[in-house]
Design an enzyme around this catalytic site. Structure first.
Site, short mmCIF file in Angstrom:
data_model
loop_
_atom_site.label_atom_id
_atom_site.label_comp_id
_atom_site.label_asym_id
_atom_site.label_seq_id
_atom_site.Cartn_x
_atom_site.Cartn_y
_atom_site.Cartn_z
N GLY A 1 3.07 8.31 -4.79
CA GLY A 1 1.98 7.91 -3.91
C GLY A 1 2.52 7.41 -2.58
N CYS A 2 1.65 7.35 -1.58
CA CYS A 2 2.09 6.98 -0.23
C CYS A 2 2.49 5.51 -0.16
CB CYS A 2 1.00 7.30 0.79
SG CYS A 2 -0.65 6.69 0.35
N TYR A 3 1.65 4.61 -0.67
CA TYR A 3 2.04 3.19 -0.68
C TYR A 3 3.32 2.97 -1.49
CZ TYR A 3 -2.43 1.52 1.32
OH TYR A 3 -3.50 1.26 2.14
N THR B 1 5.79 4.89 -2.01
CA THR B 1 6.97 5.40 -1.30
C THR B 1 7.50 4.37 -0.32
OG1 THR B 1 6.32 7.72 -1.54
CG2 THR B 1 7.84 7.20 0.24
#
Length: 344
Positions: free
Chosen positions: A147-149, A151
């Protein structure tokens, strides 16, 4: 040439995939699908591709039939059936959704309210944090793209936790994301009149990325790690900036921490540990696959403050997926990802 197909290619992450892959010297995009836009040209949806990439959206099965490397950019609960088909046909599969990120089905059930359709597939999944799981990714056939968060957070904490320089206390994480992180479907919070000239937290203590963050941080530390995670919505299109507060062990010096970060990431092109005194800024990673990290020390409380920033659509989604694909095919990790952020 790697024959690539994209399932769910009409969303933001899908559009980023073909924007980046068009500059990849070892890739041929052979098919892209969309249930909502099947039969329409890409430029009907994204005019920036007019005259450059005039492919027509097709159906999911044609993507699997034509491609050897399949990316899926779908809401949770929809990717497993395609992963199963790819696995049966010996094709590689990278899921940009949440279906292959969590190790334990009970966590997936709790946070996503779904069961695994094919539990045996999850024995093959590898968590695609490129800089940390490189060797496993090279051998994998099914990748759960982070997921972006998570990462921004895991890359921001990896050197510290790996070297056990933190106190065994809850880590406080304050993250902010641009609106593309919510996808194309509008919600009350992402309507322009609500999010413009605004800045607010959401899903406080209940965001679905929480178990993923704790899972991966615990692996890094080889012990249970607990976080207090609060995401916020920024009135910008793209970018994530995470500010992370970590108590240091009594015998740990800030200079030693900084040196550990430098050594850990010295050979990682896409992770930039900034000089002391500089502050990571999401503006200078936008449209790129970089993760910029700045380190700060609160002398009064002997705490490390980590600022980690990425482009949520690139390093937090499509760019990291391509980096993983490069690893899977023994290509240079930087292929197709050499965009330099704009300076203004």
């Amino acid at each position: 040439m790697v024959k690539v197909g994209i399932i769910g290619a009409s969303g933001y992450a899908g559009a980023e995939l073909y924007r980046l892959l068009l500059n990849h010297p070892h890739v041929e995009i052979v098919a892209i699908s969309s249930q909502s836009y099947e039969g329409k040209m890409i430029s009907h949806l994204y005019p920036s591709f007019y005259g450059v990439f005039d492919m027509i959206f097709t159906n999911d099965q044609e993507v699997i039939e034509k491609a050897d490397m399949i990316f899926a950019s779908l809401p949770h609960g929809l990717s497993e059936k395609y992963a199963k088909q790819c696995d049966e046909q010996g094709k590689k599969f990278i899921d940009l959704g949440a279906d292959f990120r969590l190790d334990q089905e009970k966590d997936y059930q709790q946070w996503y309210q779904h069961d695994y359709q094919y539990p045996q597939l999850h024995e093959k999944q590898v968590y695609g944090l490129s800089e940390v799981n490189r060797e496993q990714i090279k051998q994998a056939s099914i990748i759960g793209n982070p997921g972006c968060y998570p990462t921004s957070i895991t890359l921001g904490l990896y050197p510290l936790l790996k070297n056990h320089m933190h106190k065994d206390e809850k880590i406080i994480i304050d993250s902010k994301s641009g609106t593309t992180g919510a996808g194309k479907s509008l919600t009350e919070d992402t309507h322009f009149p609500k999010c413009n000239e605004s800045f607010h937290p959401y899903k406080i203590a209940s965001h679905r990325h929480t178990p993923e963050i704790e899972q991966e941080l615990s692996k890094m530390a080889h012990q249970a790690v607990h976080v207090m995670f609060t995401p916020h919505l920024l009135p910008v299109n793209r970018g994530i900036i995470s500010t992370i507060y970590v108590p240091l062990k009594d015998n740990v010096d800030f200079d030693d921490v900084y040196d550990i970060y430098q050594k850990t990431y010295q050979d990682e092109y896409f992770v930039r540990v900034l000089p002391k005194g500089q502050v990571a800024d999401l503006k200078f990673v936008q449209y790129s696959n970089f993760c910029d990290i700045s380190l700060h020390y609160d002398e009064r409380y002997h705490q490390l403050i980590v600022v980690s920033t990425i482009d949520n659509m690139v390093k937090g989604a499509a760019g990291q997926a391509i980096q993983n694909m490069n690893l899977m095919y023994d290509l240079d990790e930087k292929e197709g990802l050499m965009m330099i952020p704009a300076s203004f």
